[in-house]
Design a protein around this motif. Structure first.
Motif, PDB file in Angstrom:
ATOM      1  N   ARG A   1       8.278   3.870   7.441  1.00  0.00           N
ATOM      2  CA  ARG A   1       9.212   4.980   7.230  1.00  0.00           C
ATOM      3  C   ARG A   1      10.301   4.674   6.199  1.00  0.00           C
ATOM      4  NH1 ARG A   1      11.678   8.519  12.136  1.00  0.00           N
ATOM      5  NH2 ARG A   1      12.591  10.182  10.884  1.00  0.00           N
ATOM      6  N   PRO A   2      10.959   3.526   6.246  1.00  0.00           N
ATOM      7  CA  PRO A   2      11.998   3.263   5.241  1.00  0.00           C
ATOM      8  C   PRO A   2      11.463   3.265   3.812  1.00  0.00           C
ATOM      9  CG  PRO A   2      12.166   1.706   7.069  1.00  0.00           C
ATOM     10  CD  PRO A   2      10.874   2.434   7.231  1.00  0.00           C
ATOM     11  N   ILE A   3      10.226   2.839   3.629  1.00  0.00           N
ATOM     12  CA  ILE A   3       9.644   2.832   2.286  1.00  0.00           C
ATOM     13  C   ILE A   3       9.486   4.264   1.785  1.00  0.00           C
ATOM     14  CG2 ILE A   3       7.632   2.187   0.904  1.00  0.00           C
ATOM     15  CD1 ILE A   3       7.173  -0.111   2.892  1.00  0.00           C
ATOM     16  N   VAL A   4       8.967   5.130   2.641  1.00  0.00           N
ATOM     17  CA  VAL A   4       8.794   6.530   2.259  1.00  0.00           C
ATOM     18  C   VAL A   4      10.143   7.152   1.909  1.00  0.00           C
ATOM     19  CG1 VAL A   4       7.986   8.790   2.997  1.00  0.00           C
ATOM     20  CG2 VAL A   4       6.740   6.742   3.716  1.00  0.00           C
ATOM     21  N   GLU A   5      11.131   6.939   2.759  1.00  0.00           N
ATOM     22  CA  GLU A   5      12.432   7.557   2.544  1.00  0.00           C
ATOM     23  C   GLU A   5      13.131   7.000   1.311  1.00  0.00           C
ATOM     24  OE1 GLU A   5      14.366   6.927   6.259  1.00  0.00           O
ATOM     25  OE2 GLU A   5      13.338   8.603   7.239  1.00  0.00           O
ATOM     26  N   ASN A   6      12.859   5.755   0.962  1.00  0.00           N
ATOM     27  CA  ASN A   6      13.499   5.136  -0.199  1.00  0.00           C
ATOM     28  C   ASN A   6      12.820   5.532  -1.505  1.00  0.00           C
ATOM     29  OD1 ASN A   6      15.254   3.252  -1.598  1.00  0.00           O
ATOM     30  ND2 ASN A   6      13.454   1.950  -1.820  1.00  0.00           N
TER      31      ASN A   6
ATOM     32  N   GLU B   1       0.823  -1.214   0.000  1.00  0.00           N
ATOM     33  CA  GLU B   1       0.000   0.000   0.000  1.00  0.00           C
ATOM     34  C   GLU B   1       0.853   1.258   0.000  1.00  0.00           C
ATOM     35  OE1 GLU B   1      -2.505   2.294   3.480  1.00  0.00           O
ATOM     36  OE2 GLU B   1      -2.734   0.123   3.322  1.00  0.00           O
ATOM     37  N   VAL B   2       1.829   1.303   0.893  1.00  0.00           N
ATOM     38  CA  VAL B   2       2.675   2.495   0.996  1.00  0.00           C
ATOM     39  C   VAL B   2       3.521   2.656  -0.264  1.00  0.00           C
ATOM     40  CG1 VAL B   2       4.545   3.572   2.310  1.00  0.00           C
ATOM     41  CG2 VAL B   2       2.681   2.417   3.515  1.00  0.00           C
ATOM     42  N   GLU B   3       4.102   1.571  -0.754  1.00  0.00           N
ATOM     43  CA  GLU B   3       4.918   1.634  -1.966  1.00  0.00           C
ATOM     44  C   GLU B   3       4.122   2.192  -3.139  1.00  0.00           C
ATOM     45  OE1 GLU B   3       6.219  -2.348  -2.512  1.00  0.00           O
ATOM     46  OE2 GLU B   3       7.733  -2.267  -0.929  1.00  0.00           O
ATOM     47  N   GLN B   4       2.953   1.614  -3.371  1.00  0.00           N
ATOM     48  CA  GLN B   4       2.182   2.021  -4.544  1.00  0.00           C
ATOM     49  C   GLN B   4       1.719   3.475  -4.448  1.00  0.00           C
ATOM     50  OE1 GLN B   4      -1.010  -0.654  -5.464  1.00  0.00           O
ATOM     51  NE2 GLN B   4       0.331  -2.405  -5.839  1.00  0.00           N
TER      52      GLN B   4
END
Length: 891
Positions: A507-512, A453-456
């Motif tokens: 958080r790591p997904i957002v930052e990446n 969900e966050v990635e997409q």
């Protein structure tokens, strides 16, 4: 983050998919696809719509009535307890089946679903915020194909997961008339009910669905990063190429074309030969360098223009000359910094200088951000994406000088159209991830779904200039620290799960993935960096010296500025009112419901003791006799007066406190509504403006004289200036009025000034109390060279219920033909109002004519005032004049 000042140069744009050349894709929402839906036992079988939802389909088929009428939110709840199967029949050609890849793509399934194609299972879904892609090449056939999507009852699915992974709270309060365990599903949390809305636990194919046919690969997403150095922008473009999981090598050509000022353009491209990952994805980058002279900066509403530039990204697959995938993006250039540094740098060695500031610096300037909170535009998610509704709400926000909206964490990631319009209108978005007012499970299945969900959604949304900041959740840090849900006996367990979800997983997904490095706030409200230093759950998550604050106080006098807390950024605050009678009558035609003590009214009020709080606030300032034969009508009107005055007081207080506390944001709760009920909104369901939204146009004005009546009885005066130029050698004129006359009994002028982008406390205060305070009030006016408009402002020394001299006015209304004020498709009719005495909260209405007034809710202190009625339909001025009615406060 490891540093206090997070600088990131943002290249932002919106994304729109353009069909590939020789497009063979099949739109499953087209008229050529026949959809039906039936319940578990087959007793209901009706035509269905894609995209759509079960409540919409049942209503369209006449199985259920208007879901927002009367008590239908409860009476139709059986819909949410059943299992619903959507069946679609579609035709596939031989040419389509000759392609290498055939993907079934659902852009949104709500929520727990099982998918079959030609009687073969192809996959399942459990997250309405996720795009699902299934390889169906082996299941398709030439001719008619049958697709089935079986939706489990969301209430049942939530209960089943709760039995395995129980997480507090179990249920919403009983007064919501809602359902339990919403936190177990990745579904719009408000669909199980909220204090401002009903429960409609929907199911359906709520976003478009399609079958993609291609041979090589397609561009699924594009992300960018632009860095500004030495007079140039260096733009990095990353294309996310997607192919079948069985197609491991991507061979082709990636190119981009950027259109610039003066009919200039720049093109880049390169050969591509890469291996996909196991998921069939591969990323390829391009770089463009341009002079900063060939683009203009993008600014928030009220601070400048919103220039957008066309960017085209193409991928052509080698060996397939006619197969091209492309995206069209309109881009904006800006810089943004979320600053959290020592407050003493702004306020010196004062009480306010302790802690950290919290503000956005955009294009090098610290900007005070004004706005509101956005909830879904409709309780049914597929209707919440209606472009007419969304555009009406967003333009209303723009017209009220709003520069930021907070997309609240219990709703939806909004449509592409929503963010496109925000790009165009200059409305920044504080984007919550969709977790609100609950603890959440952290089992493997749940976390894996959240990751997707966050990635997409990062990849879908990060391109927009309207995205300013990400926040992990709504109020969950405060809820855990404050023991809202009796979590204290297991505090350490819930803290560990909180960190696992929002810090270690999201958080790591957002930052990446967000190449523009926007700030990620773990929660809202929060102390920001200070909360992180305290282990992510601060001792006081609403410490006024840090971060953002949500503030509600229904017991104190909400018209009194002195009750409000200091904060660096007010991201949520509000007070309830009831919708107008006209809006209420779209939900009930029974006159017996139009009483405060009716079962209907009790059913619609979801805020515990909400009506009592409204009554208490009214009684502080306005005289309303419960034995009045028009009590309900006056109560509704007075509730809107009270709400407008409360939000005026708090919003102006926050704007004033830029001077003393470096408060740099005011986002009140809430902009819009999902049904006809008491809520905190400024715009009613259906689009009618409450008095609050009209007042927002005034209290958010770029230039405003803002007085504050102190507890001592004196008045401090602030000059608010949200412009890039200072106000110098100005005059603040203070007129003292008696309540029964339009001629001031006293007028005095004071010198005034304000630096650019500031709130400046003036070097004078007022003690004009040589007349009885219950006989007078004060009006404030600004005269300043270069300031074209600044609203009147007022101080009422005594509660209006106790003033002396207020008399019944004579009011005459005249409507003229539209002449010089035509704007696009809207027509402006001049409406002139003549009065013979002071009129409080003059409220104009039209019956049966769609449109709105340019201004409303006036404090009338001049014999003549003019407003405009704005409508899309041309009517005779005489007819409009006959339909205008008015209300005002009198005791």
């Amino acid at each position: 983050m490891k540093c206090n000042v997070m600088l990131f140069i943002v290249f932002l744009f919106y994304v729109k998919l353009i069909p590939a050349a020789c497009n063979l894709n099949l739109n499953l929402g087209s008229d050529h696809v026949v959809w039906t839906v039936k319940n578990k036992n087959g007793s209901i079988s009706i035509p269905a719509t894609v995209p759509g939802g079960i409540y919409s389909d049942l209503h369209k088929a006449g199985v259920i009535g208007d879901i927002l009428a009367g008590f239908n939110d409860v009476l139709t709840r059986w819909v949410a307890y059943d299992t619903w199967t959507y069946t679609g029949l579609f035709h596939v050609t031989e040419e389509q089946l000759t392609t290498n890849v055939a993907h079934l793509v659902f852009h949104g399934l709500d929520t727990v679903a099982f998918i079959e194609l030609n009687d073969a299972p192809v996959g399942a879904a459990n997250n309405m915020f996720v795009r699902y892609v299934f390889d169906v090449k082996k299941h398709l056939k030439v001719g008619v194909n049958e697709l089935k999507v079986v939706f489990q009852s969301p209430v049942e699915a939530a209960k089943q997961r709760s039995d395995k992974h129980f997480t507090l709270p179990a249920c919403v309060p009983d007064i919501y008339n809602g359902e339990c365990h919403a936190n177990q599903l990745r579904k719009m949390q408000a669909s199980f009910a909220w204090d401002w809305g009903p429960a409609f636990p929907s199911v359906g194919i709520w976003k478009p669905a399609e079958v993609e046919f291609y041979n090589g690969s397609i561009i699924r997403s594009v992300s960018t990063y632009a860095e500004r150095k030495n007079g140039k922008w260096k733009l990095n473009i990353k294309a996310y190429l997607e192919s079948s999981q069985e197609y491991k090598q991507i061979d082709g050509y990636l190119s981009a074309k950027l259109l610039l000022e003066g009919n200039q353009d720049v093109k880049v491209g390169k050969d591509v030969n890469v291996s996909t990952r196991e998921d069939g994805m591969a990323e390829v980058e391009l770089n463009i360098t341009i002079s900063e002279n060939v683009v203009r900066l993008w600014w928030p509403n009220g601070y400048g223009d919103q220039p957008l530039y066309d960017l085209f990204v193409f991928f052509s697959t080698r060996g397939n000359k006619n197969e091209i995938s492309q995206k069209h993006l309109r881009i904006g250039f800006r810089t943004i910094v979320l600053i959290q540094i020592d407050a003493s740098t702004k306020l010196g060695n004062t009480t306010g200088g302790q802690g950290l500031v919290f503000y956005f610096e955009i294009n090098g300037y610290p900007l005070f951000l004004k706005g509101s909170n956005w909830i879904p535009a409709d309780i049914l998610p597929e209707l919440g994406y209606n472009e007419t509704t969304v555009n009406g709400l967003l333009t209303a926000a723009r017209d009220a000088h709003m520069s930021m909206l907070r997309v609240w964490g219990g709703g939806l990631y909004e449509s592409d159209y929503f963010y496109e319009r925000c790009d165009q209108l200059g409305i920044l978005i504080w984007q919550d991830f969709l977790f609100a007012c609950a603890m959440y499970p952290v089992d493997t299945e749940f976390l894996e779904s959240v990751k997707t969900e966050v990635e997409q959604n990062i990849l879908r949304l990060q391109h927009h200039p309207s995205i300013a900041v990400w926040a992990g959740n709504n109020e969950n840090e405060g809820a855990l620290r404050g023991n809202w849900y009796d979590t204290q006996p297991q505090f350490e367990k819930y803290k560990e799960e909180y960190i696992k979800l929002y810090v270690e997983t999201m958080r790591p997904i957002v930052e990446n993935l967000d190449l523009d490095n926007r700030e990620y706030l773990v929660s809202s409200p929060s102390n920001g960096l200070e909360s992180e230093l305290e282990g992510y759950i601060a001792q006081n998550p609403s410490d006024p010296h840090y971060g953002d604050v949500h503030y509600y106080n229904y017991l104190a006098d909400n018209w009194d500025m002195n009750i409000y807390p200091k904060t660096r950024f007010g991201s949520e605050y509000g007070f309830q009112s009831w919708p107008s009678l006209a809006t209420t009558k779209t939900a009930t035609q029974d006159p017996n419901d139009l009483r405060l003590d009716s079962e209907y009214s009790k059913h619609r009020q979801h805020n515990p003791n909400g009506n009592d709080y409204i009554v208490q606030q009214i009684d502080r300032h306005l005289k309303l006799d419960q034995n009045d034969t028009n009590y309900y009508e006056k109560f509704v009107f007075y509730s809107q007066i009270t709400q407008a005055m409360a939000m005026k007081a708090e919003s102006e207080y926050y704007r004033q406190n830029q001077y003393e506390w470096y408060t740099m944001g005011a986002l009140y709760w809430q902009l819009n509504d999902v049904w006809q009920a008491p809520s905190w909104s400024g715009i009613e369901y259906g689009g009618k403006w409450k008095m609050l939204h009209y007042y927002a146009k005034w209290f958010f004005a770029p230039v405003l004289v803002s007085p504050r009546l102190l507890l001592t009885g004196d008045v401090d005066v602030y000059l608010l200036n949200d412009r890039f130029v200072p106000i110098i050698d100005a005059q603040v004129i203070v007129d003292v009025f008696n309540w029964n006359s339009l001629i001031p009994v006293k007028s005095q002028s004071y010198p005034a000034n304000a630096p650019a982008l500031s709130s400046n406390k003036q070097n004078f205060s007022l003690s004009m109390w040589d007349i009885n305070r219950d006989e007078i009030f004060l009006r404030f006016t600004l005269k300043a060279e270069g300031v074209s408009s600044s609203p009147y402002n007022f101080i009422f020394p005594k509660p209006l219920k106790s003033v002396k001299g207020l008399t019944t006015p004579s009011i005459k209304i005249k409507v003229s033909n539209p002449t010089d004020r035509l704007s696009g498709k809207q027509i402006y009719y001049p409406v002139d109002v003549q009065v013979n005495t002071v009129v409080l909260f003059l409220w104009l209405e039209t019956a049966g004519i769609e449109g709105q007034f340019e201004d409303n809710g006036f404090i009338v202190t001049n014999p003549y005032i003019r407003t405009y009625f704005i409508t899309k339909k041309r009517i005779s001025s005489e007819k409009l004049e006959r339909t205008i009615t008015h209300q005002y406060y009198i005791h």
